[in-house]
Enzyme design. Structure first.
Site, PDB file in Angstrom:
ATOM      1  N   HIS A  24       0.819  -1.226   0.000  1.00  0.00           N
ATOM      2  CA  HIS A  24       0.000   0.000   0.000  1.00  0.00           C
ATOM      3  C   HIS A  24       0.852   1.275   0.000  1.00  0.00           C
ATOM      4  CE1 HIS A  24       0.300   0.043   4.380  1.00  0.00           C
ATOM      5  NE2 HIS A  24      -0.571  -0.924   4.541  1.00  0.00           N
ATOM      6  N   HIS A  78      -4.810  -9.681  14.087  1.00  0.00           N
ATOM      7  CA  HIS A  78      -4.928  -8.355  13.455  1.00  0.00           C
ATOM      8  C   HIS A  78      -5.831  -8.503  12.234  1.00  0.00           C
ATOM      9  CE1 HIS A  78      -3.880  -4.542  11.764  1.00  0.00           C
ATOM     10  NE2 HIS A  78      -2.758  -4.878  11.155  1.00  0.00           N
ATOM     11  N   GLU A  80      -6.163  -6.504   9.579  1.00  0.00           N
ATOM     12  CA  GLU A  80      -5.725  -6.020   8.264  1.00  0.00           C
ATOM     13  C   GLU A  80      -5.580  -7.197   7.291  1.00  0.00           C
ATOM     14  OE1 GLU A  80      -2.301  -3.369   8.237  1.00  0.00           O
ATOM     15  OE2 GLU A  80      -2.925  -2.553   6.302  1.00  0.00           O
ATOM     16  N   ASP A  82      -3.712  -8.285   4.960  1.00  0.00           N
ATOM     17  CA  ASP A  82      -2.533  -9.116   4.679  1.00  0.00           C
ATOM     18  C   ASP A  82      -2.476 -10.316   5.625  1.00  0.00           C
ATOM     19  OD1 ASP A  82      -2.114  -7.019   6.534  1.00  0.00           O
ATOM     20  OD2 ASP A  82       0.056  -7.174   6.383  1.00  0.00           O
ATOM     21  N   HIS A 145      -0.795  -1.450  14.744  1.00  0.00           N
ATOM     22  CA  HIS A 145      -1.090  -0.083  14.386  1.00  0.00           C
ATOM     23  C   HIS A 145      -2.554   0.145  14.069  1.00  0.00           C
ATOM     24  CE1 HIS A 145      -1.077  -1.047   9.908  1.00  0.00           C
ATOM     25  NE2 HIS A 145      -0.851  -2.163  10.546  1.00  0.00           N
ATOM     26  N   ASP A 164       2.312  -7.876  13.403  1.00  0.00           N
ATOM     27  CA  ASP A 164       3.114  -6.839  12.744  1.00  0.00           C
ATOM     28  C   ASP A 164       4.349  -6.428  13.566  1.00  0.00           C
ATOM     29  OD1 ASP A 164       1.630  -6.559  10.425  1.00  0.00           O
ATOM     30  OD2 ASP A 164       0.445  -4.874  11.165  1.00  0.00           O
ATOM     31  N   TYR A 192      10.321  -0.888   8.541  1.00  0.00           N
ATOM     32  CA  TYR A 192       8.961  -1.272   8.943  1.00  0.00           C
ATOM     33  C   TYR A 192       8.485  -0.403  10.109  1.00  0.00           C
ATOM     34  CZ  TYR A 192       4.933  -4.233   9.521  1.00  0.00           C
ATOM     35  OH  TYR A 192       3.640  -4.672   9.567  1.00  0.00           O
ATOM     36  N   HIS A 223       5.467 -10.934   9.492  1.00  0.00           N
ATOM     37  CA  HIS A 223       6.247 -10.525   8.315  1.00  0.00           C
ATOM     38  C   HIS A 223       7.724 -10.814   8.587  1.00  0.00           C
ATOM     39  CE1 HIS A 223       2.848  -8.418   6.544  1.00  0.00           C
ATOM     40  NE2 HIS A 223       2.700  -7.684   7.638  1.00  0.00           N
TER      41      HIS A 223
HETATM   42 FE1  FEO Z   1      -1.076  -4.218   9.728  1.00  0.00          FE
HETATM   43 FE2  FEO Z   1       0.773  -6.691   8.373  1.00  0.00          FE
HETATM   44  O1  FEO Z   1      -0.760  -5.688   8.687  1.00  0.00           O
END
Ligand code: FEO
Length: 389
Positions: A24, A78, A80, A82, A145, A164, A192, A223
């Protein structure tokens, strides 16, 4: 890639996105991973899923280990996408799974994305879910976040599934810190933090203090690589970043139309050099804002230059300032400069923008009509030197 057993009965089953180059808008020059972990005990738990296009890969890897319908829990640390994007496809197979998520924001977020048709269990900090020999407990990390963020801890294994937090966009077929180019991983962990977590330093500090109280043998983020031997290093990095104590260093960020602002940027650089301050020069035409922010994370000074175009700063500079404002660096000193033909509005606009972000301006905005002479460049260098020495 096949599943990897990271501990007896615990597997890495996520996906490597080798060639993604934008997350993004944040440049991911070393690709990315969406890590998910499977714990096989008397109960079976999948920790997080992957980005939607990798759902089939995840399902194939889990199916190498257990039948999908044997999964009892899917922990969504989380919302989000991903990490949750594969959930609808996973749930077509994991028909007996309960989705564990943070109360109330995780539940609200997942239901807003995927509907109310699944069996959800909303957990609070300190809740415990037994898997048999092992258990899972949850630590809320709100606004790291998103409001829903939490991390999952398995005390019997001393493993933190940190989502994350402590992540890096770094693709590798080797899962552990001791197997990869650590300098590259540290750089990606820094990038990051700068681009995802920087606005949330206070929350990061609170979470870090909790995490430092846990016995840890592995930190498994969602990640990048898994931290083992180098857990103290990544915790120390976060400690430094979340307290926002920049170093005596400078980033000079500019765009230029006919090289006049560029010449000024070099004079600004000379001013910092004379003062003994390490400085880096970024032309916005060729540098990505996410890389620039990685250096701003640790830099006390940020100098921003723009010529004037149609009474405005250049759109590239405006975009950079907008991006930096969102990441909210604290305790910085700023400097605005630029060339112009007649109006010269861009330079006070840049200064106003920096002040609006809480930067302390080290000198008056530095303006130059048309093309700077050698003499005016020397004068600019001297002004910067005197302001920062
Ligand atoms: Fe906040 Fe890796 O997503």
């Amino acid at each position: 890639m096949n599943k990897v057993e990271i501990r007896p009965g615990i597997y890495s089953v996520g996906a490597v996105d080798w060639n993604v180059r934008s997350f993004h808008g944040y440049s991911t020059d070393r690709g990315a991973t969406y890590n998910a972990y499977l714990i096989v005990d008397e109960k079976i738990a999948l920790i997080d899923t992957v980005k939607e296009p990798f759902a089939e890969e995840l399902i194939r890897r889990v199916s190498q280990i257990v039948d999908m319908d044997k999964i009892d829990y899917i922990v969504s640390n989380h919302v989000e996408m991903d990490h949750s994007g594969a959930l609808p496809q996973v749930m077509k197979h994991a028909v007996n799974a309960t989705i564990i998520t943070a109360a109330p924001s995780g539940l609200k977020g997942l239901q807003a994305h995927y509907g109310t048709g699944y069996h959800y269990q909303a957990v609070k900090a300190g809740d415990i879910v037994s898997l048999g020999k092992r258990s899972l407990t949850f630590v809320g990390t709100p606004m790291l976040h998103w409001p829903d963020n939490m991390v999952t801890y398995c005390p019997e294994e001393k493993i933190l599934f940190s989502n994350d937090a402590f992540g890096q966009h770094f693709s590798s077929n080797m899962p552990f810190d001791v197997q990869v180019d650590l300098n590259a991983v540290y750089q990606e962990a820094k990038k990051y933090y700068a681009n995802i977590l920087m606005p949330y330093g206070m929350q990061a500090k609170k979470a870090l203090d909790i995490v430092k109280g846990l016995e840890l043998e592995m930190i498994c983020p969602s990640h990048g690589i898994i931290w083992t031997k180098h857990i103290p290093d990544i915790l120390n990095m976060y400690e430094k970043y979340c307290t926002q104590q920049p170093e005596r260093a400078a980033c000079i960020v500019f765009d230029s139309m006919w090289h006049s602002t560029e010449k000024m940027a070099h004079a600004v650089l000379e001013g910092f050099s004379r003062a003994g301050i390490p400085a880096k020069l970024y032309d916005l035409k060729v540098n990505h804002v996410s890389d620039i922010m990685t250096d701003i994370l640790i830099s006390e000074y940020v100098a921003v230059g723009s010529p004037t175009l149609n009474n405005q700063m250049l759109p590239t500079v405006a975009a950079f300032l907008c991006y930096m404002k969102g990441l909210a660096p604290k305790g910085r000193k700023g400097l605005a400069f630029g060339s112009y033909g007649w109006g010269g509005q861009s330079i006070p606009q840049v200064a106003e923008s920096l002040e609006g972000m809480g930067f302390e301006l080290v000198c008056q905005p530095l303006k130059q009509a048309y093309v700077p002479s050698e003499e005016s460049l020397n004068s600019l260098e001297e002004t910067v030197f005197q302001a920062v020495k």
